[in-house]
Write a protein that holds these residues in place. Structure first.
Motif, PDB file in Angstrom:
ATOM      1  N   ARG A 152       0.849  -1.186   0.000  1.00 54.98           N
ATOM      2  CA  ARG A 152       0.000   0.000   0.000  1.00 54.98           C
ATOM      3  C   ARG A 152       0.888   1.240   0.000  1.00 54.98           C
ATOM      4  O   ARG A 152       2.073   1.152   0.331  1.00 54.98           O
ATOM      5  CB  ARG A 152      -0.943  -0.019   1.207  1.00 54.98           C
ATOM      6  N   GLN A 183      15.906 -12.326   9.229  1.00 56.04           N
ATOM      7  CA  GLN A 183      15.405 -13.607   8.746  1.00 56.04           C
ATOM      8  C   GLN A 183      16.577 -14.291   8.073  1.00 56.04           C
ATOM      9  O   GLN A 183      16.468 -14.804   6.958  1.00 56.04           O
ATOM     10  CB  GLN A 183      14.276 -13.409   7.745  1.00 56.04           C
ATOM     11  N   ASP A 220       1.876  -5.533  10.482  1.00 56.33           N
ATOM     12  CA  ASP A 220       1.826  -4.357   9.611  1.00 56.33           C
ATOM     13  C   ASP A 220       0.771  -4.504   8.525  1.00 56.33           C
ATOM     14  O   ASP A 220       0.272  -3.518   8.000  1.00 56.33           O
ATOM     15  CB  ASP A 220       3.208  -4.083   9.007  1.00 56.33           C
ATOM     16  N   ARG A 221       0.438  -5.749   8.163  1.00 53.31           N
ATOM     17  CA  ARG A 221      -0.616  -5.912   7.164  1.00 53.31           C
ATOM     18  C   ARG A 221      -1.802  -6.719   7.682  1.00 53.31           C
ATOM     19  O   ARG A 221      -2.924  -6.536   7.255  1.00 53.31           O
ATOM     20  CB  ARG A 221      -0.068  -6.552   5.900  1.00 53.31           C
ATOM     21  N   SER A 243       7.833  -7.154   6.851  1.00 53.25           N
ATOM     22  CA  SER A 243       8.436  -8.440   7.193  1.00 53.25           C
ATOM     23  C   SER A 243       7.825  -9.567   6.369  1.00 53.25           C
ATOM     24  O   SER A 243       7.929 -10.729   6.723  1.00 53.25           O
ATOM     25  CB  SER A 243       8.265  -8.714   8.689  1.00 53.25           C
ATOM     26  N   ILE A 269      10.863  -8.092  16.837  1.00 52.38           N
ATOM     27  CA  ILE A 269       9.638  -7.305  16.683  1.00 52.38           C
ATOM     28  C   ILE A 269       8.949  -7.171  18.041  1.00 52.38           C
ATOM     29  O   ILE A 269       8.759  -8.157  18.747  1.00 52.38           O
ATOM     30  CB  ILE A 269       8.691  -7.978  15.676  1.00 52.38           C
ATOM     31  N   THR A 291       4.391 -11.514  13.482  1.00 54.97           N
ATOM     32  CA  THR A 291       5.507 -10.937  12.731  1.00 54.97           C
ATOM     33  C   THR A 291       5.017 -10.103  11.545  1.00 54.97           C
ATOM     34  O   THR A 291       5.794  -9.443  10.901  1.00 54.97           O
ATOM     35  CB  THR A 291       6.443 -12.037  12.181  1.00 54.97           C
ATOM     36  N   GLN A 292       3.722 -10.184  11.253  1.00 54.27           N
ATOM     37  CA  GLN A 292       3.212  -9.495  10.060  1.00 54.27           C
ATOM     38  C   GLN A 292       2.029  -8.587  10.376  1.00 54.27           C
ATOM     39  O   GLN A 292       1.134  -8.421   9.563  1.00 54.27           O
ATOM     40  CB  GLN A 292       2.798 -10.522   9.006  1.00 54.27           C
TER      41      GLN A 292
END
Lengths: 78, 594
Positions: free
Chosen positions: A33, B200, B93-94, A56, B124, B90-91
């Protein structure tokens, strides 16, 4: 510049995500986005998909879809 | 009864949590208005029986894919007491975008942030209390895989469901996502702290090798080859052991016990039921091993890498990388692979993928091939013969795609997550092995039993003639089919086994055991005496390519919702199987005669 043209290993900011609504919703759900930082990790042979890192999350997408993502380049990695 | 629904994006460990909470007691249930089955389980929570429903993993609520429509329909029509949302820590953000959308539905929600261990390793930091306050719902950090935080998660769920009131989702809310991106951005930047370079390392290093532009694909094929060889090498001695045990049990206990019964009954129970089902059962170790290996590969994240490696090739066949992954899933069982095509949005792509999945050499067919190759070929040649059948399996699928791609066109975009490499815990592997064994035993006790009983009857009636001779029902049926099977080198008795293989491939070996009236350990010798290698290979080619089983046909019909498609999906493989066997048999005959 679009994500499809972004050289491997370079980072950029997403300026705009184009395409039809369904595809845009999927891209949003995968983290693509406006304002997010992206990088192309590698490109598959023979016009195959590209591996993209956003936040990530690592994803693969075809070059056609990658060309729908407009970028502003910020800097070169390393 | 109270009802709790489990929801989350794909790759969040939702099934792992479901298994941990229910102790893997799930069953497939039917829901009003849904054409698909959902996993559900009844569990005791806070001294109350609660129904837990596992909804498919979805990215958003818009309803563009069938999975998304399923979730929408379920939430609109089935009142639920609590929605348990699982997100990958871990994700966030989305993944929080889905939570924001779900909040609009007006249902009571608890948010579980899974893979807390992975998030910690990557540095994180999630302020989960602040996140909970901002969202106005309870948030718990946990690891469904290793169990940390699980007791708190369970407690929170118990606490919330106690005085919950069931309700359905507000239908108008599904399309509502005003300023979703801006709200998500604010939420994430306030509560989730990701280090500048999230580490990672291992995944990056592995990807550099496994996704190498030149060596990636050969490495993948090598890995698959090693898996199949390992299953074969480790599995066949175990299978022999089980066959020996079943034989000893029959000779030592069952046969003397039936000594007094009349001959027909003895023949029915020993040569029909015991030999038939026993031969199928002796394959249990191979099946469990196979699914253990497949499970490791599936959980590891390597399958989505194979989509990356194969997409350029698959695209030329009118398919995409996911089609290839489904094909690989089909090596376990075609049925879940066919259902996996639900993530595809374009009908053309989905149907074309569904058309090629039945060519995947599933574990049931593997049993037939392990059995025939070990009986007929030398120990040195057998693994290679088996491997050649896997190659044929891909060839038949790719040929089919090339022939039908113009009739089933698509321009579906491909967007797929590449999750970090993970290794399943011993607990997850054991659970998987147990679930597969249970499924296998359930089938062996159901229609496989029915199949062998029917084969026994056909090959033994009328009772006064020689069993399996041309005077029996089976003999007459086989003679009637002979013009079809003689040109491909399949004799009368074998064609009866093929007929029953239409129901399920497991029945084929059970049927052979019944037809030849032999036990698990004596059958290979008889088969070897009856079949030359050319006939054996022609037989295996036919078994590989023709219609997989009734369950597959049923799922093809249900998922495609199209009669003509189902007819094509049955007739085409039958035709191709005959043609391939014919060409092979006639060529091999001509060459060996010259």
């Amino acid at each position: 510049m679009t994500l499809e043209q972004l050289p491997t290993g370079q980072r950029a900011l997403i300026a705009e995500v184009q395409g039809e609504d369904g595809l845009r919703a999927r891209m949003l759900a995968l983290g693509l986005r406006a304002g997010r930082e992206v990088a192309v990790i590698r490109r598959a042979n023979l016009g195959g998909p590209i591996q993209v890192r956003v936040g990530s999350t690592d994803l693969m997408m075809r070059r056609k879809e990658a060309s729908l993502i407009q970028l502003t380049v910020i800097e070169t990695l390393r | 009864m109270k009802r709790i629904a489990l929801l989350g994006m794909p790759n969040t460990g939702k099934s792992t949590f479901f298994n941990r909470l229910t102790g893997a007691s799930a069953r497939v249930g039917n829901w009003p208005g849904l054409t698909v089955d959902l996993l559900s389980a009844r569990i005791l929570l806070a001294a109350e029986m609660v129904e837990l429903v596992d909804l498919p993993g979805i990215y958003n609520l818009h309803g563009y894919s069938e999975d998304e429509q399923v979730v929408r329909h379920f939430l609109e029509h089935n009142p639920i007491d609590l929605l348990v949302v699982i997100a990958n820590a871990t994700q966030l953000d989305r993944q929080l975008s889905l939570v924001l959308q779900l909040k609009e539905l007006g249902l009571p929600i608890v948010l579980l942030l899974n893979m807390a261990d992975e998030a910690r390793r990557q540095g994180i930091r999630v302020e989960h209390e602040k996140l909970g306050q901002t969202l106005g719902l309870p948030v718990v950090m946990m690891s469904a895989k290793y169990g940390q935080g699980f007791p708190q998660a369970k407690q929170t769920i118990e606490h919330l469901q106690k005085d919950a009131v069931a309700r359905t989702a507000d239908p108008a809310a599904f399309a509502r996502d005003d300023e979703l991106e801006a709200r998500l951005e604010r939420l994430v930047s306030n509560t989730v702290h990701v280090p500048v370079s999230a580490s990672q390392g291992l995944t990056n290093r592995l990807d550099r090798v496994l996704l190498h532009p030149l060596f990636g694909l050969p490495l993948f094929l090598l890995a698959m080859y090693i898996v199949f060889e390992a299953v074969y090498t480790a599995g066949t001695p175990l299978q022999d052991g089980v066959a020996w045990l079943l034989d000893a049990f029959k000779e030592g206990y069952v046969a003397p016990l039936l000594g007094g019964a009349n001959l027909e009954l003895q023949s029915f129970l020993l040569e029909g039921v015991y030999n038939g089902v026993g031969t199928v059962l002796s394959f249990l170790p191979i099946i469990v091993l196979f699914f253990l290996f497949m499970g490791v590969i599936e959980d590891s994240g390597y399958l989505s890498r194979s989509a990356f490696l194969m997409d350029a090739f698959m695209a030329r066949l009118g398919l995409d990388g996911r089609s290839f992954v489904m094909q690989l899933m089909g090596f376990g069982c075609n049925v879940p692979a066919l259902m996996g095509t639900r993530v595809m949005r374009s009908r053309g792509l989905r149907l074309l993928t569904m058309l090629i999945i039945p060519f995947s050499l599933c574990s049931a067919r593997l049993q037939v091939f392990v059995f025939v190759t070990t009986a007929v070929f030398s120990p040195a040649a057998a693994p290679l013969v088996l491997f050649s059948l896997y190659v044929m399996s891909f060839f038949a699928a790719f040929l089919t795609a090339a022939l039908y791609r113009r009739r089933l066109p698509n321009d579906e975009p491909l967007l797929l997550e590449l999750p970090p490499y993970r290794f399943p815990t011993a607990r997850q592997m054991l659970l998987r092995g147990w679930q597969e064994s249970r499924q296998f035993l359930k089938e062996a006790s159901g229609f496989i039993l029915l199949g062998v009983v029917l084969v026994w009857f056909l090959t033994h009636y009328p009772f006064e003639v020689q069993p399996a001779s041309s005077a029996t029902l089976a003999g007459q049926l086989a003679e009637w089919m002979a013009p079809l099977f003689a040109p491909i080198g399949i004799d009368n008795l074998m064609s009866i086994a093929l007929l029953f293989g239409f129901v399920a491939k497991e029945v084929v070996i059970g049927a052979l055991a019944v037809i030849y009236g032999a036990s698990e350990s004596a059958l290979p010798g008889i088969i070897a005496a009856q079949l030359g290698w050319i006939e054996a290979y022609s037989f295996m080619l036919f078994v590989l390519i023709y219609t997989p089983c009734l369950s597959t046909i049923a799922v093809l019909k249900k998922e495609s919702k199209s009669g003509w498609f189902t007819v094509v999906a049955v007739i085409w493989p039958l035709t191709l199987a005959w043609l391939v066997s014919f060409v092979f048999y006639q060529t091999a005959q001509a060459l060996t005669a010259a």
